[in-house]
Design a protein around this motif. Structure first.
Motif, mmCIF file in Angstrom:
data_model
loop_
_atom_site.group_PDB
_atom_site.id
_atom_site.type_symbol
_atom_site.label_atom_id
_atom_site.label_comp_id
_atom_site.label_asym_id
_atom_site.label_seq_id
_atom_site.Cartn_x
_atom_site.Cartn_y
_atom_site.Cartn_z
ATOM 1 N N GLU A 138 -5.274 -71.061 -15.483
ATOM 2 C CA GLU A 138 -4.817 -71.670 -14.236
ATOM 3 C C GLU A 138 -5.629 -71.218 -13.033
ATOM 4 O OE1 GLU A 138 -0.669 -72.191 -11.662
ATOM 5 O OE2 GLU A 138 -0.664 -71.171 -13.601
ATOM 6 N N ARG A 139 -5.937 -69.948 -12.977
ATOM 7 C CA ARG A 139 -6.672 -69.434 -11.821
ATOM 8 C C ARG A 139 -8.140 -69.847 -11.904
ATOM 9 N NH1 ARG A 139 -9.775 -65.034 -13.298
ATOM 10 N NH2 ARG A 139 -9.385 -64.281 -15.426
ATOM 11 N N GLN A 140 -8.832 -69.833 -10.728
ATOM 12 C CA GLN A 140 -10.268 -70.035 -10.680
ATOM 13 C C GLN A 140 -10.917 -68.669 -10.494
ATOM 14 O OE1 GLN A 140 -11.800 -72.899 -7.914
ATOM 15 N NE2 GLN A 140 -10.676 -74.603 -8.817
ATOM 16 N N PRO A 141 -11.442 -68.060 -11.561
ATOM 17 C CA PRO A 141 -11.981 -66.701 -11.444
ATOM 18 C C PRO A 141 -13.173 -66.643 -10.488
ATOM 19 C CG PRO A 141 -12.534 -67.660 -13.568
ATOM 20 C CD PRO A 141 -11.565 -68.595 -12.914
ATOM 21 N N LEU A 142 -13.251 -65.538 -9.768
ATOM 22 C CA LEU A 142 -14.318 -65.310 -8.798
ATOM 23 C C LEU A 142 -14.877 -63.911 -9.035
ATOM 24 C CD1 LEU A 142 -15.583 -66.716 -6.243
ATOM 25 C CD2 LEU A 142 -14.015 -65.329 -4.892
ATOM 26 N N LYS A 143 -16.185 -63.815 -9.179
ATOM 27 C CA LYS A 143 -16.793 -62.534 -9.540
ATOM 28 C C LYS A 143 -18.075 -62.325 -8.735
ATOM 29 C CE LYS A 143 -17.341 -58.812 -12.118
ATOM 30 N NZ LYS A 143 -16.411 -57.671 -12.049
ATOM 31 N N LYS A 144 -18.224 -61.107 -8.183
ATOM 32 C CA LYS A 144 -19.440 -60.747 -7.460
ATOM 33 C C LYS A 144 -20.352 -59.956 -8.374
ATOM 34 C CE LYS A 144 -20.872 -58.993 -2.943
ATOM 35 N NZ LYS A 144 -20.390 -58.380 -1.672
ATOM 36 N N LEU A 145 -21.620 -60.372 -8.438
ATOM 37 C CA LEU A 145 -22.581 -59.758 -9.348
ATOM 38 C C LEU A 145 -23.816 -59.286 -8.594
ATOM 39 C CD1 LEU A 145 -22.667 -62.362 -12.269
ATOM 40 C CD2 LEU A 145 -21.358 -60.232 -12.223
ATOM 41 N N GLU A 146 -24.534 -58.370 -9.193
ATOM 42 C CA GLU A 146 -25.890 -58.069 -8.748
ATOM 43 C C GLU A 146 -26.779 -59.271 -9.102
ATOM 44 O OE1 GLU A 146 -27.017 -55.348 -7.159
ATOM 45 O OE2 GLU A 146 -24.964 -54.572 -7.045
ATOM 46 N N PRO A 147 -27.867 -59.489 -8.382
ATOM 47 C CA PRO A 147 -28.766 -60.605 -8.716
ATOM 48 C C PRO A 147 -29.440 -60.395 -10.069
ATOM 49 C CG PRO A 147 -29.139 -59.854 -6.467
ATOM 50 C CD PRO A 147 -28.281 -58.814 -7.135
ATOM 51 N N ASP A 148 -28.694 -60.691 -11.136
ATOM 52 C CA ASP A 148 -29.169 -60.424 -12.493
ATOM 53 C C ASP A 148 -28.765 -61.590 -13.389
ATOM 54 O OD1 ASP A 148 -29.956 -59.447 -14.908
ATOM 55 O OD2 ASP A 148 -28.547 -57.767 -14.967
ATOM 56 N N ALA A 149 -29.748 -62.310 -13.935
ATOM 57 C CA ALA A 149 -29.462 -63.472 -14.767
ATOM 58 C C ALA A 149 -28.751 -63.078 -16.056
ATOM 59 C CB ALA A 149 -30.764 -64.218 -15.072
ATOM 60 N N THR A 150 -29.101 -61.938 -16.626
ATOM 61 C CA THR A 150 -28.452 -61.499 -17.866
ATOM 62 C C THR A 150 -26.974 -61.222 -17.642
ATOM 63 O OG1 THR A 150 -30.556 -60.530 -18.574
ATOM 64 C CG2 THR A 150 -28.579 -59.852 -19.758
ATOM 65 N N ALA A 151 -26.631 -60.587 -16.518
ATOM 66 C CA ALA A 151 -25.223 -60.329 -16.196
ATOM 67 C C ALA A 151 -24.466 -61.639 -15.984
ATOM 68 C CB ALA A 151 -25.131 -59.454 -14.955
ATOM 69 N N LEU A 152 -25.122 -62.622 -15.379
ATOM 70 C CA LEU A 152 -24.494 -63.935 -15.199
ATOM 71 C C LEU A 152 -24.205 -64.575 -16.555
ATOM 72 C CD1 LEU A 152 -23.630 -66.359 -13.439
ATOM 73 C CD2 LEU A 152 -26.031 -67.077 -13.406
ATOM 74 N N LEU A 153 -25.151 -64.488 -17.484
ATOM 75 C CA LEU A 153 -24.945 -65.078 -18.807
ATOM 76 C C LEU A 153 -23.803 -64.374 -19.555
ATOM 77 C CD1 LEU A 153 -26.125 -67.263 -20.646
ATOM 78 C CD2 LEU A 153 -27.637 -65.539 -21.625
ATOM 79 N N ARG A 154 -23.692 -63.054 -19.416
ATOM 80 C CA ARG A 154 -22.581 -62.333 -20.045
ATOM 81 C C ARG A 154 -21.242 -62.760 -19.450
ATOM 82 N NH1 ARG A 154 -26.007 -57.630 -19.666
ATOM 83 N NH2 ARG A 154 -24.840 -57.013 -17.799
ATOM 84 N N LEU A 155 -21.228 -62.997 -18.128
ATOM 85 C CA LEU A 155 -19.995 -63.437 -17.476
ATOM 86 C C LEU A 155 -19.582 -64.820 -17.968
ATOM 87 C CD1 LEU A 155 -17.837 -62.917 -15.299
ATOM 88 C CD2 LEU A 155 -19.395 -63.964 -13.635
ATOM 89 N N ILE A 156 -20.544 -65.719 -18.132
ATOM 90 C CA ILE A 156 -20.240 -67.058 -18.644
ATOM 91 C C ILE A 156 -19.672 -66.975 -20.054
ATOM 92 C CG2 ILE A 156 -21.300 -69.238 -19.365
ATOM 93 C CD1 ILE A 156 -23.249 -68.929 -17.021
ATOM 94 N N GLU A 157 -20.243 -66.118 -20.903
ATOM 95 C CA GLU A 157 -19.737 -65.961 -22.265
ATOM 96 C C GLU A 157 -18.327 -65.374 -22.271
ATOM 97 O OE1 GLU A 157 -21.032 -67.139 -24.957
ATOM 98 O OE2 GLU A 157 -22.704 -67.948 -23.775
ATOM 99 N N ARG A 158 -18.027 -64.479 -21.321
ATOM 100 C CA ARG A 158 -16.675 -63.927 -21.245
ATOM 101 C C ARG A 158 -15.665 -65.006 -20.881
ATOM 102 N NH1 ARG A 158 -15.549 -59.567 -16.708
ATOM 103 N NH2 ARG A 158 -14.590 -61.330 -15.646
ATOM 104 N N TRP A 159 -16.042 -65.853 -19.915
ATOM 105 C CA TRP A 159 -15.138 -66.951 -19.536
ATOM 106 C C TRP A 159 -15.000 -67.962 -20.675
ATOM 107 C CZ3 TRP A 159 -17.658 -67.443 -14.044
ATOM 108 C CH2 TRP A 159 -17.067 -66.495 -13.196
ATOM 109 N N ARG A 160 -16.071 -68.178 -21.420
ATOM 110 C CA ARG A 160 -15.981 -69.076 -22.573
ATOM 111 C C ARG A 160 -14.976 -68.516 -23.595
ATOM 112 N NH1 ARG A 160 -19.999 -72.458 -25.327
ATOM 113 N NH2 ARG A 160 -21.656 -71.592 -23.999
#
Length: 387
Positions: free
Chosen positions: A41-63
């Motif tokens: 239900e919620r729209q998750p919001l996350k602040k990251l360091e400018p790191d593409a690998t960390a972004l990909l890990r976050l997407i996999e967690r949401w998946r």
């Protein structure tokens, strides 16, 4: 012939139940990532360091969260605004199976309140709204930018670097002329190759020699000018050599064909092909719009006026085309376009030449676009013999 997608809307069917939607607000120090996760239900919001690998890990967690909620994900759609970071992230994500898009920043409508609130959190919410509308296939929410390959981006660098160096050359020359004018010296041409030798012979308006500090400053400027001139020559020489070795296909063939038009050199042909003519634009209106050579009408009720050029497109193309239009009138006097211009500007009731040159530039751009895409030679235009 299949219609070219103008990127104003998504052509793929949007299924919100199986699509993970992600937007990224990219900053220099951090990235703020917002997502719509099916089954959550919620729209998750996350602040990251400018790191593409960390972004990909976050997407996999949401998946994984969507899968645990009973919503298996078959499509991941991500977007961010075009800006300082360019297109590297989109290419990196696409190579890893993520559907990445880049939003044209000027295509997003914003509130016109005088003191509207603006934060990264609000920006991600706004990007999410327009991106969802775009994914649904609705026009008017936003427009996407075509993502170039790294080879296409690299091919534009020589032309852009040369333009920057030419501007630097003009800046140095104008600064030297201004310094001499303050001493009453006019007519000296500091850009000539023998100018450093003649510098010691110059006399001020008062009949004295140049002061020591300004002589040293001018010599340093002349050394910079010589280096800039050498770099411009190196770029031009390398470009010609690469064009001679390149295959006669794709953009290289376009450059060769354009450079055969009398009045168009290699530099102009390369700039036009790399910046606009090699793009897959929908029609002639899209070509003129990309160059910012379309009008901007202002109509409301009884008011109806034209505010001039939109200037929303590629400024480099627009400047080059207006310069080319003046040159075209000199070298292609018998062409249909040149006659069209003369008919409308000659005589006591003729239109202003500076106004009509923009219209000529727009017509010339469309004619050149047809030349390189369909082979249609503009009426009356003379070509150099093929090499």
């Amino acid at each position: 012939m299949a219609q070219v997608n103008d990127l104003s809307r998504s052509l793929a069917v949007f299924d919100p139940i199986s699509t993970l939607v992600v937007v990224v607000e990219m900053g220099k120090a951090s990235w703020l990532v917002r997502s719509v996760v099916p089954g959550v239900e919620r729209q998750p919001l996350k602040k990251l360091e400018p790191d593409a690998t960390a972004l990909l890990r976050l997407i996999e967690r949401w998946r994984s969260e969507a899968v645990r909620a009973g919503r298996p994900i078959s499509r991941v759609a991500l977007t961010y605004e075009a800006g300082r970071d360019g297109f590297w992230l989109a290419r990196w994500l696409i190579a890893r199976g993520i559907e990445a898009h880049v939003i044209h920043s000027a295509s997003v409508a914003v509130s016109r309140e005088r003191k509207r609130a603006k934060t990264d959190r609000l920006d991600t919410a706004m990007l999410m709204r327009v991106f969802l509308g775009w994914l649904r296939g609705e026009r008017g929410h936003c427009g996407m930018v075509a993502i170039p390959t790294i080879e296409e981006e690299d091919a534009r660098r020589p032309s852009r670097e040369r333009e920057s160096l030419v501007n630097e050359r003009s800046r140095i020359i104008n600064r030297m002329k201004s310094a001499l004018a303050r001493l009453g010296i006019r007519g000296f041409k500091p850009h000539l190759r023998r100018a450093p030798e003649r510098l010691a012979c110059l006399l001020t308006a008062e009949g004295t020699s140049l002061p020591a500090n300004i002589i040293e400053e001018l010599r340093r400027d002349m050394a910079r000018l010589a280096l800039v001139r050498e770099q411009i020559s190196a770029i031009e020489k390398t470009r010609v050599e690469r064009l001679e070795r390149a295959p006669d296909t794709g953009p290289h063939a376009m450059v060769r064909l354009l450079s055969r038009v009398i009045g168009i050199g290699i530099d102009t042909a390369d700039m036009l092909v790399r910046e606009i003519l090699s793009r897959k634009l929908r029609d002639r209106r899209a070509v003129a719009r990309y160059a910012g050579l379309t009008g901007s009408p202002d109509e409301s009720g009884l008011k109806s006026r034209e505010k001039g050029l939109a200037k929303a497109g590629n400024a480099r193309v627009r400047r080059g085309l207006i310069q080319l239009a003046w040159r075209f009138l000199m070298f292609q006097k018998d062409s249909a376009l040149a006659r069209w211009y003369r008919i409308r500007t000659e005589g006591p009731n003729g239109a202003r030449k500076t106004t009509m040159i923009v219209a000529l530039a727009r017509k010339l751009l469309i004619a050149l676009w047809r030349l390189v895409t369909t082979g249609e030679i503009p009426d009356g235009v003379e070509l150099r013999p093929a090499a």
